[in-house]
Write a protein that holds these residues in place. Sequence first.
Motif, PDB file in Angstrom:
ATOM      1  N   ASP A  27     -70.705  22.429  17.918  1.00  0.00           N
ATOM      2  CA  ASP A  27     -70.477  21.194  17.150  1.00  0.00           C
ATOM      3  C   ASP A  27     -69.627  20.228  17.961  1.00  0.00           C
ATOM      4  OD1 ASP A  27     -71.731  22.267  14.829  1.00  0.00           O
ATOM      5  OD2 ASP A  27     -69.816  23.043  14.076  1.00  0.00           O
ATOM      6  N   ASN A  28     -68.518  20.731  18.489  1.00  0.00           N
ATOM      7  CA  ASN A  28     -67.571  19.901  19.217  1.00  0.00           C
ATOM      8  C   ASN A  28     -68.193  19.333  20.497  1.00  0.00           C
ATOM      9  OD1 ASN A  28     -64.878  18.793  19.473  1.00  0.00           O
ATOM     10  ND2 ASN A  28     -64.547  20.273  21.109  1.00  0.00           N
ATOM     11  N   MET A  29     -68.887  20.179  21.251  1.00  0.00           N
ATOM     12  CA  MET A  29     -69.491  19.723  22.505  1.00  0.00           C
ATOM     13  C   MET A  29     -70.590  18.689  22.236  1.00  0.00           C
ATOM     14  SD  MET A  29     -67.781  21.093  24.911  1.00  0.00           S
ATOM     15  CE  MET A  29     -68.776  20.956  26.386  1.00  0.00           C
ATOM     16  N   THR A  30     -71.403  18.928  21.213  1.00  0.00           N
ATOM     17  CA  THR A  30     -72.464  17.986  20.874  1.00  0.00           C
ATOM     18  C   THR A  30     -71.873  16.653  20.434  1.00  0.00           C
ATOM     19  OG1 THR A  30     -73.947  19.781  20.235  1.00  0.00           O
ATOM     20  CG2 THR A  30     -74.465  17.591  19.373  1.00  0.00           C
ATOM     21  N   PHE A  31     -70.856  16.701  19.584  1.00  0.00           N
ATOM     22  CA  PHE A  31     -70.218  15.471  19.117  1.00  0.00           C
ATOM     23  C   PHE A  31     -69.623  14.685  20.287  1.00  0.00           C
ATOM     24  CE2 PHE A  31     -66.829  12.873  17.382  1.00  0.00           C
ATOM     25  CZ  PHE A  31     -67.451  12.277  16.294  1.00  0.00           C
ATOM     26  N   ILE A  43     -63.465  19.206  26.054  1.00  0.00           N
ATOM     27  CA  ILE A  43     -64.707  19.737  26.641  1.00  0.00           C
ATOM     28  C   ILE A  43     -64.511  20.662  27.843  1.00  0.00           C
ATOM     29  CG2 ILE A  43     -66.028  17.740  25.820  1.00  0.00           C
ATOM     30  CD1 ILE A  43     -66.011  16.685  28.729  1.00  0.00           C
ATOM     31  N   ASP A  44     -63.289  20.850  28.292  1.00  0.00           N
ATOM     32  CA  ASP A  44     -63.034  21.652  29.494  1.00  0.00           C
ATOM     33  C   ASP A  44     -62.071  22.788  29.148  1.00  0.00           C
ATOM     34  OD1 ASP A  44     -61.978  22.680  31.918  1.00  0.00           O
ATOM     35  OD2 ASP A  44     -62.262  20.762  32.949  1.00  0.00           O
ATOM     36  N   ARG A  45     -62.628  23.983  28.981  1.00  0.00           N
ATOM     37  CA  ARG A  45     -61.835  25.149  28.570  1.00  0.00           C
ATOM     38  C   ARG A  45     -60.709  25.449  29.549  1.00  0.00           C
ATOM     39  NH1 ARG A  45     -62.673  30.506  29.661  1.00  0.00           N
ATOM     40  NH2 ARG A  45     -64.735  30.050  30.485  1.00  0.00           N
ATOM     41  N   PHE A  53     -51.703  23.740  23.898  1.00  0.00           N
ATOM     42  CA  PHE A  53     -52.586  24.344  22.904  1.00  0.00           C
ATOM     43  C   PHE A  53     -53.278  25.600  23.418  1.00  0.00           C
ATOM     44  CE2 PHE A  53     -52.429  19.740  22.129  1.00  0.00           C
ATOM     45  CZ  PHE A  53     -51.781  19.768  20.898  1.00  0.00           C
ATOM     46  N   GLY A  54     -53.452  25.693  24.730  1.00  0.00           N
ATOM     47  CA  GLY A  54     -54.030  26.881  25.340  1.00  0.00           C
ATOM     48  C   GLY A  54     -55.534  27.021  25.188  1.00  0.00           C
ATOM     49  N   ARG A  55     -56.150  26.079  24.521  1.00  0.00           N
ATOM     50  CA  ARG A  55     -57.605  26.123  24.302  1.00  0.00           C
ATOM     51  C   ARG A  55     -58.070  24.736  23.867  1.00  0.00           C
ATOM     52  NH1 ARG A  55     -57.739  29.265  18.503  1.00  0.00           N
ATOM     53  NH2 ARG A  55     -55.674  28.571  17.862  1.00  0.00           N
ATOM     54  N   PRO A  56     -59.379  24.480  23.899  1.00  0.00           N
ATOM     55  CA  PRO A  56     -59.869  23.146  23.544  1.00  0.00           C
ATOM     56  C   PRO A  56     -59.588  22.782  22.088  1.00  0.00           C
ATOM     57  CG  PRO A  56     -61.543  24.348  24.752  1.00  0.00           C
ATOM     58  CD  PRO A  56     -60.448  25.333  24.419  1.00  0.00           C
ATOM     59  N   PRO A  94     -53.764  20.630  14.805  1.00  0.00           N
ATOM     60  CA  PRO A  94     -55.043  20.648  15.528  1.00  0.00           C
ATOM     61  C   PRO A  94     -56.099  21.504  14.827  1.00  0.00           C
ATOM     62  CG  PRO A  94     -53.474  22.095  16.603  1.00  0.00           C
ATOM     63  CD  PRO A  94     -52.726  21.399  15.506  1.00  0.00           C
ATOM     64  N   VAL A  95     -57.344  21.192  15.152  1.00  0.00           N
ATOM     65  CA  VAL A  95     -58.483  22.014  14.736  1.00  0.00           C
ATOM     66  C   VAL A  95     -59.060  22.628  16.003  1.00  0.00           C
ATOM     67  CG1 VAL A  95     -60.787  22.015  13.684  1.00  0.00           C
ATOM     68  CG2 VAL A  95     -58.966  20.577  12.720  1.00  0.00           C
ATOM     69  N   PHE A  96     -59.347  23.929  15.933  1.00  0.00           N
ATOM     70  CA  PHE A  96     -59.891  24.669  17.063  1.00  0.00           C
ATOM     71  C   PHE A  96     -61.288  25.185  16.721  1.00  0.00           C
ATOM     72  CE2 PHE A  96     -55.244  25.276  17.274  1.00  0.00           C
ATOM     73  CZ  PHE A  96     -55.000  24.741  18.533  1.00  0.00           C
ATOM     74  N   HIS A  97     -62.058  25.510  17.769  1.00  0.00           N
ATOM     75  CA  HIS A  97     -63.372  26.132  17.558  1.00  0.00           C
ATOM     76  C   HIS A  97     -63.172  27.355  16.681  1.00  0.00           C
ATOM     77  CE1 HIS A  97     -64.294  24.518  21.842  1.00  0.00           C
ATOM     78  NE2 HIS A  97     -64.355  23.565  20.952  1.00  0.00           N
ATOM     79  N   GLY A  98     -64.010  27.507  15.667  1.00  0.00           N
ATOM     80  CA  GLY A  98     -63.932  28.656  14.768  1.00  0.00           C
ATOM     81  C   GLY A  98     -63.103  28.419  13.519  1.00  0.00           C
ATOM     82  N   ASP A  99     -62.396  27.302  13.443  1.00  0.00           N
ATOM     83  CA  ASP A  99     -61.645  27.003  12.216  1.00  0.00           C
ATOM     84  C   ASP A  99     -62.612  26.616  11.103  1.00  0.00           C
ATOM     85  OD1 ASP A  99     -59.176  27.495  13.342  1.00  0.00           O
ATOM     86  OD2 ASP A  99     -58.571  25.386  13.475  1.00  0.00           O
TER      87      ASP A  99
END
Length: 151
Positions: A27-31, A43-45, A53-56, A94-99
Amino acid sequence: MAGLWFEDFKEGMVIDHAITRTITEADNMTFCAMTYNTQPLHIDRHFAAKTEFGRPLVNSLLTLGAMIGMSVTETTLGTTIANLGMSDVAFPAPVFHGDTLRVRTTVGECRKSKSRPSAGIVRFRHEAFNQDGVLVASCERAAFMHRRPEA
């Protein structure tokens, strides 16, 4: 049509929306690709791993869009004329992938249109929470709404 007519909204009314949504990396990458947002924090892990944050992070405009979109079915589906604007947009966490997000809407001022007798303006306060109940986004939104048709 699941949306409410102008007359159905009452100031102070709270709607805990039934739809929830897990935000994925796809979702995030497409957006980000669709909106030409090349911010490496999204977009860059490897870049994001070196930040506090340690992650995108999920793009905040995706979060905003999902929050408002998740409110539509139970508020404005088929009964809105147009959005008039959004204000006081905030992203306190923040919102992270998987939230997984859930949304609550509180109805503010409701007033009849001065220029269109068949319409009214409703102010909404939308709030999005993650799976842990942490507030991750909020905004005020004004919607131009149809009044209930006369029989």
